[in-house]
Design a protein around this motif. Structure first.
Motif, PDB file in Angstrom:
ATOM      1  N   ALA A  40      66.481  52.298 -15.424  1.00  0.00           N
ATOM      2  CA  ALA A  40      66.299  53.739 -15.634  1.00  0.00           C
ATOM      3  C   ALA A  40      64.902  54.030 -16.173  1.00  0.00           C
ATOM      4  N   TYR A  41      64.427  53.177 -17.074  1.00  0.00           N
ATOM      5  CA  TYR A  41      63.066  53.348 -17.592  1.00  0.00           C
ATOM      6  C   TYR A  41      62.041  53.207 -16.463  1.00  0.00           C
ATOM      7  N   GLY A  42      62.232  52.214 -15.597  1.00  0.00           N
ATOM      8  CA  GLY A  42      61.314  52.007 -14.485  1.00  0.00           C
ATOM      9  C   GLY A  42      61.301  53.189 -13.523  1.00  0.00           C
ATOM     10  N   ALA A  43      62.501  53.757 -13.278  1.00  0.00           N
ATOM     11  CA  ALA A  43      62.598  54.921 -12.389  1.00  0.00           C
ATOM     12  C   ALA A  43      61.872  56.127 -12.970  1.00  0.00           C
ATOM     13  N   GLY A 175      49.551  51.674 -15.325  1.00  0.00           N
ATOM     14  CA  GLY A 175      50.762  50.856 -15.327  1.00  0.00           C
ATOM     15  C   GLY A 175      50.818  49.930 -16.532  1.00  0.00           C
ATOM     16  N   TRP A 176      49.640  49.409 -16.923  1.00  0.00           N
ATOM     17  CA  TRP A 176      49.582  48.539 -18.093  1.00  0.00           C
ATOM     18  C   TRP A 176      49.969  49.298 -19.366  1.00  0.00           C
ATOM     19  N   MET A 177      49.463  50.517 -19.503  1.00  0.00           N
ATOM     20  CA  MET A 177      49.741  51.307 -20.702  1.00  0.00           C
ATOM     21  C   MET A 177      51.200  51.748 -20.774  1.00  0.00           C
ATOM     22  N   LEU A 178      51.846  51.905 -19.610  1.00  0.00           N
ATOM     23  CA  LEU A 178      53.252  52.330 -19.587  1.00  0.00           C
ATOM     24  C   LEU A 178      54.207  51.142 -19.493  1.00  0.00           C
ATOM     25  N   ARG A 179      53.693  49.929 -19.690  1.00  0.00           N
ATOM     26  CA  ARG A 179      54.567  48.766 -19.636  1.00  0.00           C
ATOM     27  C   ARG A 179      55.605  48.818 -20.757  1.00  0.00           C
ATOM     28  N   PRO A 180      56.777  48.177 -20.573  1.00  0.00           N
ATOM     29  CA  PRO A 180      57.136  47.330 -19.439  1.00  0.00           C
ATOM     30  C   PRO A 180      57.628  48.138 -18.242  1.00  0.00           C
ATOM     31  N   LEU A 181      57.176  47.723 -17.052  1.00  0.00           N
ATOM     32  CA  LEU A 181      57.689  48.280 -15.806  1.00  0.00           C
ATOM     33  C   LEU A 181      58.683  47.326 -15.150  1.00  0.00           C
ATOM     34  N   VAL A 182      58.422  46.045 -15.279  1.00  0.00           N
ATOM     35  CA  VAL A 182      59.335  45.038 -14.743  1.00  0.00           C
ATOM     36  C   VAL A 182      60.269  44.527 -15.824  1.00  0.00           C
ATOM     37  N   GLY A 183      59.783  44.433 -17.050  1.00  0.00           N
ATOM     38  CA  GLY A 183      60.595  43.922 -18.146  1.00  0.00           C
ATOM     39  C   GLY A 183      60.388  42.431 -18.329  1.00  0.00           C
ATOM     40  N   SER A 184      60.250  42.013 -19.562  1.00  0.00           N
ATOM     41  CA  SER A 184      60.051  40.593 -19.868  1.00  0.00           C
ATOM     42  C   SER A 184      61.350  39.979 -20.362  1.00  0.00           C
ATOM     43  N   PRO A 185      61.672  38.755 -19.916  1.00  0.00           N
ATOM     44  CA  PRO A 185      62.926  38.117 -20.352  1.00  0.00           C
ATOM     45  C   PRO A 185      62.932  37.744 -21.819  1.00  0.00           C
ATOM     46  N   ASN A 186      61.743  37.662 -22.439  1.00  0.00           N
ATOM     47  CA  ASN A 186      61.660  37.224 -23.832  1.00  0.00           C
ATOM     48  C   ASN A 186      61.378  38.367 -24.802  1.00  0.00           C
ATOM     49  N   ILE A 187      61.386  39.615 -24.295  1.00  0.00           N
ATOM     50  CA  ILE A 187      61.108  40.781 -25.131  1.00  0.00           C
ATOM     51  C   ILE A 187      62.228  41.791 -24.945  1.00  0.00           C
ATOM     52  N   ALA A 188      62.639  42.422 -26.032  1.00  0.00           N
ATOM     53  CA  ALA A 188      63.737  43.381 -25.983  1.00  0.00           C
ATOM     54  C   ALA A 188      63.395  44.554 -25.062  1.00  0.00           C
ATOM     55  N   VAL A 189      64.436  45.141 -24.468  1.00  0.00           N
ATOM     56  CA  VAL A 189      64.256  46.307 -23.606  1.00  0.00           C
ATOM     57  C   VAL A 189      63.783  47.490 -24.439  1.00  0.00           C
ATOM     58  N   GLU A 190      62.704  48.127 -23.998  1.00  0.00           N
ATOM     59  CA  GLU A 190      62.166  49.294 -24.684  1.00  0.00           C
ATOM     60  C   GLU A 190      61.421  50.145 -23.685  1.00  0.00           C
ATOM     61  N   PHE A 191      61.251  51.436 -24.001  1.00  0.00           N
ATOM     62  CA  PHE A 191      60.582  52.348 -23.066  1.00  0.00           C
ATOM     63  C   PHE A 191      59.085  52.085 -23.023  1.00  0.00           C
ATOM     64  N   LEU A 192      58.467  51.919 -24.186  1.00  0.00           N
ATOM     65  CA  LEU A 192      57.049  51.615 -24.280  1.00  0.00           C
ATOM     66  C   LEU A 192      56.840  50.500 -25.300  1.00  0.00           C
ATOM     67  N   ARG A 193      55.836  49.667 -25.068  1.00  0.00           N
ATOM     68  CA  ARG A 193      55.493  48.620 -26.012  1.00  0.00           C
ATOM     69  C   ARG A 193      54.739  49.199 -27.193  1.00  0.00           C
ATOM     70  N   ALA A 194      54.910  48.614 -28.352  1.00  0.00           N
ATOM     71  CA  ALA A 194      54.191  49.065 -29.543  1.00  0.00           C
ATOM     72  C   ALA A 194      52.682  48.866 -29.395  1.00  0.00           C
ATOM     73  N   ASP A 195      52.285  47.865 -28.592  1.00  0.00           N
ATOM     74  CA  ASP A 195      50.860  47.579 -28.392  1.00  0.00           C
ATOM     75  C   ASP A 195      50.395  48.077 -27.020  1.00  0.00           C
ATOM     76  N   ALA A 196      50.872  49.247 -26.617  1.00  0.00           N
ATOM     77  CA  ALA A 196      50.595  49.771 -25.278  1.00  0.00           C
ATOM     78  C   ALA A 196      49.105  49.925 -24.988  1.00  0.00           C
TER      79      ALA A 196
END
Length: 220
Positions: A40-43, A175-196
């Motif tokens: 849903a976040y990716g969409a 796309g980098w600033m709005l990551r994660p777009l694909v999602g990382s297996p080792n990082i919790a699901v979130e809308f935006l990264r704290a270090d965007a």
């Protein structure tokens, strides 16, 4: 508003909606392997990348067109760009089921950190190739359309090179600033990264994605 301008506005509005819908579908495919919430976040975010990039770059594209002697109005530039994006979006929607099948067939549910990093890098590589191929098809349609609109004296190659460079730089960084777009297996699901705002796309490509593919997930 003149009839011609109104028709152009309606056409751009329809193209904007079509591009937003197509990229929302593929945005969901980007992150569906991670979780329904991430899908849903990716969409929500991939349309922001595409449409936001166009808004940021469109004025530069219009100015580059003037420099190259195209003589295009700003609305005509938007129309040309969104038409190309519409072609790319149609391709993304068409291949979305195939990509989704590949993602769920190849993405492991569990594994060592190195294995999960390798799987993540492979997914990123697949999506970059698909998005790139769709972009190439869009550019091909853009070239055909512009040849019918610009005068013979226009330096079309220079104009397209400037347009593509601007879209590549702004789009990748957006796309980098709005990551994660694909999602990382080792990082919790979130809308935006704290270090965007930290780092950039090229740094990630050459320091994370490519090394993980070359070394199969193991850090060199």
């Amino acid at each position: 508003m003149k009839r011609e301008n109104w028709e152009l506005f309606v056409r751009i509005a329809r193209l904007t909606f079509a591009v937003a819908l197509a990229t929302a579908v593929y945005g969901a495919v980007l992150a569906a392997w991670r979780s329904p919430l991430m899908a849903a976040y990716g969409a929500a975010k991939l349309p922001l990348v595409f449409l936001g990039t166009t808004c940021v770059v469109s004025v530069f594209c219009w100015m580059a067109g003037l420099l190259a002697g195209a003589g295009l109005r700003y609305g005509e530039v938007l129309d040309a760009v969104f038409t190309a994006m519409g072609v790319a979006g149609a391709i993304l929607v068409a291949v979305a089921p195939v990509v989704l099948f590949l993602v769920f067939s190849g993405a492991p549910d569990a594994g060592t950190p190195d294995e999960m990093r390798f799987a993540h890098a492979c997914l990123l590589g697949v999506h970059i190739c698909v998005l790139g191929a769709a972009g190439v098809a869009g550019v091909a349609s853009l070239v055909r359309a512009l040849r019918l609109r610009v005068p013979a004296s226009c330096r079309l190659g220079l104009m397209l090179a400037l347009w593509l460079a601007a879209f590549a730089v702004v789009g990748c960084q957006g796309g980098w600033m709005l990551r994660p777009l694909v999602g990382s297996p080792n990082i919790a699901v979130e809308f935006l990264r704290a270090d965007a705002l930290k780092g950039n796309f090229l740094e990630s490509l050459f320091k994370q994605i490519i090394p993980h593919l070359v070394h199969k997930g193991a850090l060199p």
